[in-house]
Scaffold this active site. Structure first.
Site, mmCIF file in Angstrom:
data_model
loop_
_atom_site.group_PDB
_atom_site.id
_atom_site.type_symbol
_atom_site.label_atom_id
_atom_site.label_comp_id
_atom_site.label_asym_id
_atom_site.label_seq_id
_atom_site.Cartn_x
_atom_site.Cartn_y
_atom_site.Cartn_z
ATOM 1 N N ASN A 9 30.747 -12.036 24.146
ATOM 2 C CA ASN A 9 29.920 -13.127 23.615
ATOM 3 C C ASN A 9 30.615 -13.659 22.364
ATOM 4 O OD1 ASN A 9 27.951 -14.833 22.695
ATOM 5 N ND2 ASN A 9 26.428 -13.229 22.267
ATOM 6 N N LYS A 11 29.971 -16.298 20.766
ATOM 7 C CA LYS A 11 29.033 -17.012 19.882
ATOM 8 C C LYS A 11 29.651 -18.338 19.415
ATOM 9 C CE LYS A 11 26.953 -12.609 18.862
ATOM 10 N NZ LYS A 11 26.216 -11.747 17.965
ATOM 11 N N HIS A 93 19.013 -13.869 24.437
ATOM 12 C CA HIS A 93 19.718 -13.249 23.315
ATOM 13 C C HIS A 93 18.848 -13.334 22.062
ATOM 14 C CE1 HIS A 93 22.629 -12.348 20.214
ATOM 15 N NE2 HIS A 93 23.383 -11.808 21.159
ATOM 16 N N GLU A 95 19.485 -13.909 19.081
ATOM 17 C CA GLU A 95 19.748 -15.053 18.199
ATOM 18 C C GLU A 95 19.052 -16.312 18.728
ATOM 19 O OE1 GLU A 95 24.036 -14.599 18.027
ATOM 20 O OE2 GLU A 95 23.707 -12.706 16.965
ATOM 21 N N GLU A 164 20.088 -4.750 23.517
ATOM 22 C CA GLU A 164 20.766 -4.987 22.241
ATOM 23 C C GLU A 164 19.778 -4.795 21.091
ATOM 24 O OE1 GLU A 164 24.387 -7.750 22.737
ATOM 25 O OE2 GLU A 164 22.627 -9.029 22.670
ATOM 26 N N GLY A 170 25.976 -7.145 15.021
ATOM 27 C CA GLY A 170 26.798 -7.685 13.936
ATOM 28 C C GLY A 170 26.653 -6.933 12.618
ATOM 29 N N SER A 210 27.239 -3.978 17.877
ATOM 30 C CA SER A 210 28.348 -3.306 17.192
ATOM 31 C C SER A 210 29.095 -2.326 18.093
ATOM 32 C CB SER A 210 27.863 -2.628 15.910
ATOM 33 O OG SER A 210 27.365 -3.609 15.012
HETATM 34 P P1 PGA Z 1 28.068 -7.600 18.062
HETATM 35 O O1 PGA Z 1 27.203 -8.665 18.883
HETATM 36 O O2 PGA Z 1 28.928 -6.857 19.055
HETATM 37 O O3 PGA Z 1 28.874 -8.418 17.094
HETATM 38 O O4 PGA Z 1 27.105 -6.683 17.383
HETATM 39 C C1 PGA Z 1 26.662 -8.347 20.139
HETATM 40 C C2 PGA Z 1 25.826 -9.499 20.661
HETATM 41 O O5 PGA Z 1 25.156 -10.181 19.873
HETATM 42 O O6 PGA Z 1 25.809 -9.778 21.872
#
Ligand code: PGA
Length: 248
Positions: A9, A11, A93, A95, A164, A170, A210
């Protein structure tokens, strides 16, 4: 057995030339990984640049609107995505849920239209830190997975789940193996209740939050973890390929 999937991803990162170079680097390093499906979710303006006939990499869309066509300025329909050779979408997701107020009702409509457009879906779920500390994390996941109850078995075949935990996205904090496996096993039980043991065992459940080259191997060794949805660590060829290498 569920298919192993590693999804990247990206983003809202990368300029066009960086995106192409990252994609080519990943492609080059992949020849030995025939068993694992790799899906890259770039910013949507690069989808057409990246779609190729590479047998091992799918290109997916991070977002879309649920209508087929019409006066929806700025939006992209799932049928348009399918039309350019895009086969995957992300739905739910955190976000999108949190920053763009995507409700369960909207997500249900997105799910329906993605299925109608014959797209494969990675449906994301996860709890906040507060929900985990209060002990309501299982209920939260259960409520987010309600959306799957109305789907037929054929439709469930098009879906993978990404668990997640929001507190791990993140942040550099990863769920412990115990926490991750507990949630994945719980999700598998919900899938069994919505379909059958056979079908549920074939639905891929990915971990995200992460996940990186140092922790991927032990996460992917957990019995109910079938791969990963990788954010930050998918932006570098080497670390992403090491994560892909970690899956058996
Ligand atoms: P990350 O993001 O690996 O940077 O924690 C994962 C995601 O949001 O799909």
């Amino acid at each position: 057995m569920a298919k192993k999937i590693i999804a990247a991803n990206w983003k809202m990162n990368l300029m066009r030339e960086e995106a192409i170079s990252l994609f080519n680097g990943v492609k080059k390093g992949l020849s030995a990984h025939k068993e694992t499906e790799i899906v890259v979710f770039p910013p949507s303006i690069y989808i057409s640049d990246l779609i190729s006939n590479h047998p091992l990499i799918e290109v997916g869309a991070q977002n879309f609107y649920f209508e087929e066509k019409g006066a929806f300025t700025g939006e992209i329909s799932p049928f348009q995505l399918k039309n350019i050779g895009c086969n995957y979408v992300l739905i739910g997701h955190s976000e999108r849920r949190e920053l763009f107020d995507e409700s369960n009702e909207l997500l249900s409509k997105k799910m329906r239209s993605a299925l109608d457009a014959n797209l494969k879906i990675i449906y994301c779920c996860g709890e906040t830190l507060q929900e985990r500390e209060e002990g309501s994390h299982l209920e939260k996941i259960q409520s987010q997975l309600e959306i799957l109850k109305s789907l037929t078995n054929d439709e469930l075949n098009a879906i993978s789940i990404a668990y997640e935990p929001i507190w791990a996205i993140g942040t550099g904090l990863t769920a412990t193996l115990g926490q991750a496996e507990e949630m994945h096993a719980f999700i598998r039980r919900i899938l069994i209740d919505s379909s059958s043991k056979e079908l549920a065992s074939e639905i891929s459940i990915l971990y995200g939050g992460s996940c990186n080259e140092n922790n991927a191997n032990e996460l992917f060794n957990c019995p109910n973890i079938d791969g990963g949805l990788i954010g930050g660590a998918s932006l570098k060829v080497d670390s992403f390929l090491k994560i892909v290498d970690s899956i058996k």
